[in-house]
Design a protein around this motif. Structure first.
Motif, short mmCIF file in Angstrom:
data_model
loop_
_atom_site.label_atom_id
_atom_site.label_comp_id
_atom_site.label_asym_id
_atom_site.label_seq_id
_atom_site.Cartn_x
_atom_site.Cartn_y
_atom_site.Cartn_z
N SER A 1 0.81 -1.21 0.00
CA SER A 1 0.00 0.00 0.00
C SER A 1 0.85 1.27 0.00
O SER A 1 1.81 1.39 0.74
N SER A 2 0.46 2.20 -0.85
CA SER A 2 1.04 3.53 -0.84
C SER A 2 -0.06 4.43 -0.29
O SER A 2 -1.10 4.59 -0.94
N ALA A 3 0.14 4.98 0.89
CA ALA A 3 -0.92 5.76 1.54
C ALA A 3 -0.37 7.10 2.03
O ALA A 3 0.83 7.26 2.24
N VAL A 4 -1.28 8.06 2.19
CA VAL A 4 -0.95 9.38 2.73
C VAL A 4 -1.93 9.70 3.84
O VAL A 4 -3.01 9.12 3.93
N SER A 5 -1.54 10.63 4.69
CA SER A 5 -2.42 11.09 5.77
C SER A 5 -2.90 12.49 5.46
O SER A 5 -2.21 13.25 4.78
N GLY A 6 -4.07 12.82 5.98
CA GLY A 6 -4.61 14.15 5.76
C GLY A 6 -5.75 14.43 6.72
O GLY A 6 -5.89 13.76 7.75
N VAL A 7 -6.58 15.39 6.33
CA VAL A 7 -7.71 15.82 7.14
C VAL A 7 -8.98 15.69 6.30
O VAL A 7 -9.00 16.08 5.14
N ALA A 8 -10.03 15.14 6.90
CA ALA A 8 -11.31 14.98 6.21
C ALA A 8 -12.04 16.32 6.12
O ALA A 8 -12.08 17.07 7.09
N GLY A 9 -12.62 16.57 4.97
CA GLY A 9 -13.40 17.79 4.78
C GLY A 9 -14.89 17.56 4.94
O GLY A 9 -15.69 18.49 4.80
N GLU A 10 -15.26 16.33 5.23
CA GLU A 10 -16.65 15.93 5.45
C GLU A 10 -16.62 14.54 6.08
O GLU A 10 -15.56 13.96 6.23
N THR A 11 -17.77 14.00 6.42
CA THR A 11 -17.81 12.65 6.98
C THR A 11 -17.52 11.65 5.86
O THR A 11 -18.17 11.67 4.82
N ILE A 12 -16.54 10.80 6.11
CA ILE A 12 -16.09 9.81 5.13
C ILE A 12 -15.98 8.46 5.82
O ILE A 12 -15.42 8.36 6.90
N ALA A 13 -16.52 7.42 5.19
CA ALA A 13 -16.42 6.06 5.71
C ALA A 13 -15.25 5.34 5.04
O ALA A 13 -14.90 5.64 3.89
#
Length: 136
Positions: free
Chosen positions: A17-29
């Motif tokens: 897996s190639s993944a990044v971290s961030g901040v949600a701008g809305e509710t995300i499942a």
């Protein structure tokens, strides 16, 4: 359109897996297709028939659930156990339901094609997002 039914608790990144971290701008499942807003830099739900071009191009799959302004991990490429039953060899696309995934047969007229990846098995999706910028 019939989206793939994803069990969020069963979404797991693969070893490559190639993944990044961030901040949600809305509710995300977990298991939902997302894009990163160019203005807020927050992750939002992608949608194949949005009037906004940026929204039609998924950039990854949420690995965890998050509400507005909470941290989120986004799977950008590689294998992911998607938490759904897939058909091995089937191509999976962004749907016209915000964040949804579906097979090509369920991409309708006027929707933009955004290939999310190919099913390697009945549970694993090899994510390699392709966006040609064309609609059906």
């Amino acid at each position: 359109m019939t989206d793939i039914s994803i069990t969020a608790a069963n979404v797991v990144a693969g070893a490559d897996s190639s993944a990044v971290s961030g901040v949600a701008g809305e509710t995300i499942a977990a298991g939902k297709a997302v894009y990163q807003s160019s203005t807020t830099k927050k992750w939002m739900l992608a949608d194949s028939n949005s009037a906004t071009a940026e929204v039609r191009q998924a950039k990854g799959i949420a690995l965890n659930g998050a509400s507005l302004n909470q941290p989120i991990a986004v799977h950008k490429s590689g294998d992911i156990t998607i938490g759904a039953t897939l058909t091995a060899g089937q191509a999976i696309y962004l749907s016209d339901t915000a964040g949804g995934l579906c097979p090509l047969a369920d991409v309708g007229s006027g929707e933009y094609l955004c290939l999310i990846g190919l099913a390697k098995s009945t549970t694993v999706l090899a994510v390699d997002i392709q966006f040609p910028g064309v609609s059906l």
